[in-house]
Design an enzyme around this catalytic site. Structure first.
Site, PDB file in Angstrom:
ATOM      1  N   ASP A 190      49.136  19.983  87.714  1.00  0.00           N
ATOM      2  CA  ASP A 190      50.526  20.900  88.078  1.00  0.00           C
ATOM      3  C   ASP A 190      51.214  20.292  89.512  1.00  0.00           C
ATOM      4  OD1 ASP A 190      52.283  22.924  87.747  1.00  0.00           O
ATOM      5  OD2 ASP A 190      50.687  24.604  87.498  1.00  0.00           O
TER       6      ASP A 190
ATOM      7  N   ASP B  41      57.251  27.845  81.788  1.00  0.00           N
ATOM      8  CA  ASP B  41      56.025  28.270  81.127  1.00  0.00           C
ATOM      9  C   ASP B  41      56.510  29.248  80.019  1.00  0.00           C
ATOM     10  OD1 ASP B  41      54.835  27.118  83.371  1.00  0.00           O
ATOM     11  OD2 ASP B  41      53.993  29.006  84.374  1.00  0.00           O
TER      12      ASP B  41
HETATM   13  C1  GLA Z   1      52.220  26.622  86.373  1.00  0.00           C
HETATM   14  C2  GLA Z   1      51.944  26.156  85.034  1.00  0.00           C
HETATM   15  C3  GLA Z   1      51.174  27.024  84.130  1.00  0.00           C
HETATM   16  C4  GLA Z   1      49.732  27.391  84.957  1.00  0.00           C
HETATM   17  C5  GLA Z   1      50.229  28.005  86.020  1.00  0.00           C
HETATM   18  C6  GLA Z   1      48.867  28.454  87.001  1.00  0.00           C
HETATM   19  O1  GLA Z   1      52.986  27.727  86.239  1.00  0.00           O
HETATM   20  O2  GLA Z   1      53.102  25.726  84.542  1.00  0.00           O
HETATM   21  O3  GLA Z   1      50.811  26.383  82.954  1.00  0.00           O
HETATM   22  O4  GLA Z   1      48.846  26.308  84.912  1.00  0.00           O
HETATM   23  O5  GLA Z   1      51.081  27.069  86.870  1.00  0.00           O
HETATM   24  O6  GLA Z   1      49.147  28.865  88.175  1.00  0.00           O
END
Ligand code: GLA
Length: 421
Positions: free
Chosen positions: A162, A223
């Site tokens: 990430d 997301d």
């Molecule tokens: C980001 C990613 C998600 C998840 C969260 C975890 O938002 O895009 O897919 O992994 O972090 O905190």
């Protein structure tokens, strides 16, 4: 193009030019990765005292691994179980190494990895390029070499990296650097990156050529959330940006529109079918995030639909294209095997985003979809596994598409001219 939708005539020019990209191929992720990720369904629930069944703990991953095998997901092609955020202890060990939360992962990550491997599955892990993960656990910055080696020591097969708490301008250096350290361990690991997403939201233009050489998959949009609105916003992003995104995808390198939310709370049955078919035609990774202990059988059947999965996993690895969007109806097509000479078979999704209470009738001449083989096509509906039959290029397909639903077809090119007496 002339498509007949509910008695209204629409036209558009077909654009089905294939652009194939020949990039780094280290033998991994030759088809879109398939597996199970914790985040969307289980988030950062660390309260094992009050919620032992749903908290992020070794127990959760072991139970999911067991169900992946016993409930037929492995047989359907899903072969990965991956941690997401919130598995870590808040501090590194005295040796500088990452370590899991000791209460929630008492056996350690190597033991969990062994367990998951013993079930015939691959084991994935989550980390972050920055100082912290998105949920505030230690990131890999300034520890890259050690962390890559730790992952290899733990027999990790898949790394999701990430990008919270980091500078997107440094990612063009940082993501390749971590990829280099992963490679140097000599353990083959799939590398999932959030690199372009963080650059895009900071108004930078991602260097996709490099990204698709370094990463096996990469996120480029927000997301996913547990709603149809979220699913359609992703579909729109992929359709609106397809000239950039389609050429990037191919064996070993995939755009990642985020997890499948099928079987959770936010999608109806029709919408769940729609997500599955859209992710399949977009050649997207199929990463479920759902409680496999309680999923209802109709949603499990959607996730395990072998004919739809076969389109997603087709060896050509071409990402599908939106060729039509009007009056709430979209048509997406993807070339697939088998071929006849230079001509492809095709997968077709008709997506109905209308909300009138009756199905929309959509009539499409094959030729308008770009299906122009003289020998014609055998057409089959993939959600309900029904043969529609043989159609020549001069005939039209007529389908009824439910509101916020899909019809998905496979049009298999015929190899011999149809018999004529
Ligand atoms: C980001 C990613 C998600 C998840 C969260 C975890 O938002 O895009 O897919 O992994 O972090 O905190």
């Amino acid at each position: 193009m002339e498509i007949f939708i509910k008695k209204s005539f629409c036209s558009l020019v077909l654009l089905n030019i294939l652009s194939l990209c020949y990039c780094l191929d280290n033998g991994l992720a030759l088809s879109p990765p398939m597996g199970w990720l914790a985040w969307q369904r289980f988030r950062c629930n660390t309260d094992c005292e009050n919620d032992p069944k749903h908290c992020i703990s070794e127990r959760l991953f072991m139970e999911m691994a067991d169900l992946m095998v016993s409930e037929g997901y492995v047989k359907a092609g899903y072969n990965l179980i991956s941690l997401d955020d919130c598995w870590l202890d808040k501090k590194r060990g005295s040796d500088g190494r990452l370590r899991p939360d000791p209460l929630r992962f008492p056996s350690g990550i190597r033991a969990l990895s062994n367990y998951i491997h013993s079930r015939g599955l691959k084991f994935g892990i989550y980390e972050d390029y920055g100082n912290y993960t998105c949920a505030g656990y230690p990131g890999i910055l300034n520890h890259m070499e050690l962390d890559a080696q730790t992952f290899a020591d733990w027999q990790v097969d898949y790394v999701k990296l990430d990008g919270c708490y980091s500078f997107p301008s440094q990612m063009d250096k940082g993501y390749p650097e971590f990829g280099y350290f992963l490679n140097r361990t000599e353990r083959p690991m799939i590398y999932s990156c959030s690199w372009p997403f963080y650059q895009l939201i900071n108004k930078m233009e991602p260097d996709y050529k490099t990204i698709s050489n370094i990463c096996h998959l990469w996120r480029n949009f927000e997301d996913i959330q547990d709603s149809w609105q979220s699913v359609t916003s992703i579909i729109d992003y992929y359709g609106d940006n397809q000239e950039t995104l389609i050429p990037l995808a191919g064996p070993g390198h995939w755009n990642d529109p985020d997890m499948l939310i099928i079987g959770n709370f936010g999608l109806s049955y029709e919408q769940s079918r729609a997500q599955m078919c859209m992710w399949a035609i977009m050649a997207s990774p199929l990463l479920m995030s759902v409680d496999l202990r309680t999923i209802r059988p109709e949603f499990k059947a959607i996730l395990q639909n072998s004919e739809i999965i076969a389109v997603n996993q087709d060896p050509l690895g071409v990402q599908g294209r939106r060729i039509y969007k009007k009056q709430g109806v979209e048509i997406w097509t993807k070339p697939v095997l088998p071929m006849n000479g230079k001509k492809f078979s095709w997968a077709v999704v008709v997506l109905n985003r209308r909300v009138d209470g009756t199905p929309s009738q959509v009539t499409v001449p094959l030729r308008e979809l770009g299906l122009d083989s003289e020998e014609g096509y055998h057409v089959r509906e993939l959600n309900d596994h029904k043969d529609i039959g043989f159609l020549s290029k001069d005939q039209a397909i007529r389908v009824d598409v439910n509101p916020s639903g899909v019809v998905m077809l496979k049009c298999t090119i015929q190899r011999v001219p149809p018999f004529s007496p």
